[in-house]
Design an enzyme around this catalytic site. Sequence first.
Site, PDB file in Angstrom:
ATOM      1  N   SER A 105      29.801  37.253 -30.358  1.00  0.00           N
ATOM      2  CA  SER A 105      30.871  37.536 -29.414  1.00  0.00           C
ATOM      3  C   SER A 105      30.908  36.444 -28.340  1.00  0.00           C
ATOM      4  O   SER A 105      31.029  35.267 -28.670  1.00  0.00           O
ATOM      5  CB  SER A 105      30.684  38.941 -28.835  1.00  0.00           C
ATOM      6  OG  SER A 105      31.855  39.390 -28.202  1.00  0.00           O
TER       7      SER A 105
ATOM      8  N   HIS B 174      33.078  44.870 -35.109  1.00  0.00           N
ATOM      9  CA  HIS B 174      32.836  43.691 -34.280  1.00  0.00           C
ATOM     10  C   HIS B 174      31.575  43.004 -34.764  1.00  0.00           C
ATOM     11  O   HIS B 174      30.465  43.484 -34.572  1.00  0.00           O
ATOM     12  CB  HIS B 174      32.682  44.140 -32.818  1.00  0.00           C
ATOM     13  CG  HIS B 174      32.574  43.011 -31.844  1.00  0.00           C
ATOM     14  ND1 HIS B 174      33.407  41.916 -31.872  1.00  0.00           N
ATOM     15  CD2 HIS B 174      31.734  42.822 -30.786  1.00  0.00           C
ATOM     16  CE1 HIS B 174      33.094  41.101 -30.878  1.00  0.00           C
ATOM     17  NE2 HIS B 174      32.079  41.633 -30.206  1.00  0.00           N
TER      18      HIS B 174
ATOM     19  N   ASP C 114      38.021  42.558 -36.980  1.00  0.00           N
ATOM     20  CA  ASP C 114      37.349  42.596 -35.677  1.00  0.00           C
ATOM     21  C   ASP C 114      38.345  42.909 -34.566  1.00  0.00           C
ATOM     22  O   ASP C 114      39.339  42.210 -34.409  1.00  0.00           O
ATOM     23  CB  ASP C 114      36.684  41.244 -35.405  1.00  0.00           C
ATOM     24  CG  ASP C 114      35.636  41.315 -34.310  1.00  0.00           C
ATOM     25  OD1 ASP C 114      35.927  41.912 -33.254  1.00  0.00           O
ATOM     26  OD2 ASP C 114      34.539  40.764 -34.499  1.00  0.00           O
TER      27      ASP C 114
END
Length: 526
Positions: free
Chosen positions: A236, A493, A463
């Site tokens: 991320s 995710h 995602d």
Amino acid sequence: MPTTSAAVRAVAFAASLTVLLAAGCSDGGSKDGDSGSDRSTVDDFASQRLTWTACPAPSEAEGGGPSPSPLPGGATWQCSFMDVPLDYDKPDGETIELALIRAQAINQEERIGSLIFNFGGPGGSGVATLPSLAPDYAALRSRYDLVSFDPRGVGRSVPVECEDNRQLDVFYAQDATPDDAAEEKAYTNSLKGYANACEENSGSELPHVGTVSAARDMDLMRRVLGDGKLHYFGISYGTELGGVYAHLYPKSVGRAVFDAVVDPTKNAEQSSLGQTKGFQLALTNFAENCIARGDECLLPGTSVQEIQDGIVALLRKLDENPIAGIGDRKLTQTQATNGIAQALYSTEYWELLEQGLDDADGGDGALLLALSDAMNGRSDNGHYSNTGAANAAINCVDSKERYSLEQTKEKLPEFRAASPVFGDYLGWGMLGCTHWPVAGEWSSPDVSAPGAAPIVVIGNTGDPATPYEGARAMVEALGEGVGVELTYDGQGHGAYNSGNRCVQRAVDGYLLRGTVPASGTVCKET
């Protein structure tokens, strides 16, 4: 269904911002030698020696909870602190300590080095997160010391402090999608108050918590740990941090993996709009799954549109009349929207979302509020981690965009068109840095890294938080011969933690054996 408390714990690791589990480090006494006050250059910091000790329970800023459990075979997690300059332009000035955690490699004879993790946020505590997710990375520990850290401003690393627990309860429950002038004034005043509190409590640190400083910290960490190259796993926001590191230190990049990739080419508005579309896609996939299960689905409707319409209607009702939540706290529209987003980070939590929406439709908002609390870093005892404060501070010192009320309102129709559920919420979020007391660094970061070693860049087609397109943008921005694109055709995710064997084989092959996967490889969800 799990209890409310169990639901909070269960969803804690799904979002990079949520770190309610695992470990911390003790303050002070963690290293040999002096405090670093006589160090006059960055090179002087690289000569420090770290003393690793057993990790105690995490601090409140890291989210609280028990000390990390022993590793398989009885080994223990080890913690330390590393001195870094507060301001890299003044290395002979004030120093701060960064909290580190590690699990030593199992096979010391074939040890490659340290593998440094950043799990995202920005604002997530790596010291707290790594032990809770370590089973997913067990194969990598065969040849690496698994290492993570609390970035500057986070957890035990001089945490940014803004509002107190009582104030945060009010802040996170407020109407963040104002409908008239009075609500707009209340919302903007709340954002001003939050920014003022951050300046009052952490003003001297705020200019120095950005991603460039964190990247410089990682290079210093590499040197202190004794590694010639930085071996890195970024997830991320950790992909943005990794990209900035690669740009600053291309020759020091070792074996690196970026998973759940932030698009480095987008400014704050474009990123928010991309997330709006990403969460809408995930919500559509959730609704399709529910419909496919027929009568087992708890939500009313026989089409995606009907389920979505029901969610929109619920949020409108909550805007007018919050419902019973947890204790004396009610579920508001803002918290419900936040809780829905939290549950979309992983398909494992779709069941919680379905149950939470059904409960809320019947007047019980406890589960959706628990999901929202998990996203915001609120523990069962009412204490907040500093995740939200650190997230705001890092984002706002990175991004130089400062949107006015008028600019934000002009953009709302585009956000609403992208998602009737998340559009208003994320559109109004553009005001988050408007009143910040420190100027930002960039519109978008430079991640070009000519000459760097290959970096495996993994995009997930479903995602919600870092849309799939960001992976291709990162590959192109890193430059020819650097970015290696790997696609996971799945949900949630991130990809490696999904358990998909194709993804894990490709990543393990590179990190453990140096085998670069073919760019363009596609792994299917199983």
